[in-house]
Design a protein around this motif. Sequence first.
Motif, short mmCIF file in Angstrom:
data_model
loop_
_atom_site.label_atom_id
_atom_site.label_comp_id
_atom_site.label_asym_id
_atom_site.label_seq_id
_atom_site.Cartn_x
_atom_site.Cartn_y
_atom_site.Cartn_z
N ALA A 39 0.87 -1.21 0.04
CA ALA A 39 -0.02 -0.06 -0.14
C ALA A 39 0.75 1.26 0.09
N VAL A 40 0.50 2.08 -1.00
CA VAL A 40 1.17 3.33 -0.94
C VAL A 40 0.38 4.48 -0.33
N THR A 41 1.05 5.13 0.51
CA THR A 41 0.04 6.40 1.09
C THR A 41 0.93 7.67 0.59
N VAL A 42 -0.07 8.59 0.16
CA VAL A 42 0.39 9.96 -0.31
C VAL A 42 -0.25 11.14 0.59
N LEU A 43 0.56 11.73 1.33
CA LEU A 43 0.04 12.73 2.19
C LEU A 43 0.19 13.93 1.55
N THR A 44 -0.53 14.97 1.44
CA THR A 44 -0.45 16.34 0.75
C THR A 44 -0.63 17.22 1.94
N ARG A 45 -0.24 18.60 1.49
CA ARG A 45 -0.58 19.44 2.65
C ARG A 45 -2.09 20.06 2.14
N ARG A 46 -2.48 20.44 3.24
CA ARG A 46 -3.85 21.12 3.54
C ARG A 46 -4.00 21.96 2.45
N GLU A 47 -5.19 21.97 1.71
CA GLU A 47 -5.81 22.88 0.73
C GLU A 47 -6.96 23.82 1.52
N GLU A 48 -6.82 24.95 1.90
CA GLU A 48 -7.90 25.52 2.59
C GLU A 48 -8.98 25.65 1.66
N ASP A 49 -8.68 26.09 0.40
CA ASP A 49 -9.83 26.86 -0.59
C ASP A 49 -10.45 25.68 -1.31
N VAL A 50 -10.13 24.26 -0.95
CA VAL A 50 -10.90 23.14 -1.68
C VAL A 50 -12.02 22.75 -0.77
N LYS A 51 -13.10 23.01 -1.07
CA LYS A 51 -14.50 22.53 -0.48
C LYS A 51 -14.91 21.11 -0.77
N HIS A 52 -14.77 20.45 -2.20
CA HIS A 52 -14.98 19.35 -2.65
C HIS A 52 -13.97 18.90 -3.61
N ILE A 53 -13.57 17.54 -3.33
CA ILE A 53 -12.83 16.98 -4.03
C ILE A 53 -13.35 16.41 -5.40
N GLU A 54 -13.17 16.81 -6.52
CA GLU A 54 -13.64 16.05 -7.91
C GLU A 54 -12.62 15.02 -8.46
N THR A 55 -11.47 15.53 -8.38
CA THR A 55 -10.45 14.69 -9.23
C THR A 55 -9.00 14.49 -8.48
N VAL A 56 -8.25 13.47 -8.32
CA VAL A 56 -7.13 13.38 -7.78
C VAL A 56 -6.23 12.78 -8.81
N GLN A 57 -5.26 13.29 -9.13
CA GLN A 57 -4.23 12.67 -10.12
C GLN A 57 -2.72 12.62 -9.28
N MET A 58 -2.05 11.59 -9.66
CA MET A 58 -0.79 11.28 -8.83
C MET A 58 0.15 11.19 -10.15
N LEU A 59 0.92 12.12 -10.49
CA LEU A 59 1.83 12.10 -11.75
C LEU A 59 3.32 11.66 -11.44
N ASP A 60 4.01 11.13 -12.59
CA ASP A 60 5.46 10.87 -12.31
C ASP A 60 6.07 12.00 -13.25
N GLU A 61 7.41 11.89 -13.26
CA GLU A 61 8.07 12.88 -13.86
C GLU A 61 7.95 13.03 -15.44
N THR A 62 7.15 11.96 -16.11
CA THR A 62 6.69 12.11 -17.56
C THR A 62 5.44 12.53 -17.65
#
Length: 62
Positions: A39-62
């Motif tokens: 299992a890979v867990t990715v923690l991000t910093r909090r985004e105060e202005d985001v009220k609803h998450i529609e999409t999450v994308q994890m990208l590599d260098e390309t």
Amino acid sequence: MISAAYRQRAAADLKNRITKVLLNGKETPIADISVKDAAVTVLTRREEDVKHIETVQMLDET
């Protein structure tokens, strides 16, 4: 069946390749990436202005 060892190697590779997280199309700073077993867990910093998450994308260098 996919072996546990293969899933663990794939998770470790994924951990090393994730360079960006896009939350609703906006880049969000990564705070931490960890792996436990397969299992890979990715923690991000909090985004105060985001009220609803529609999409999450994890990208590599390309």
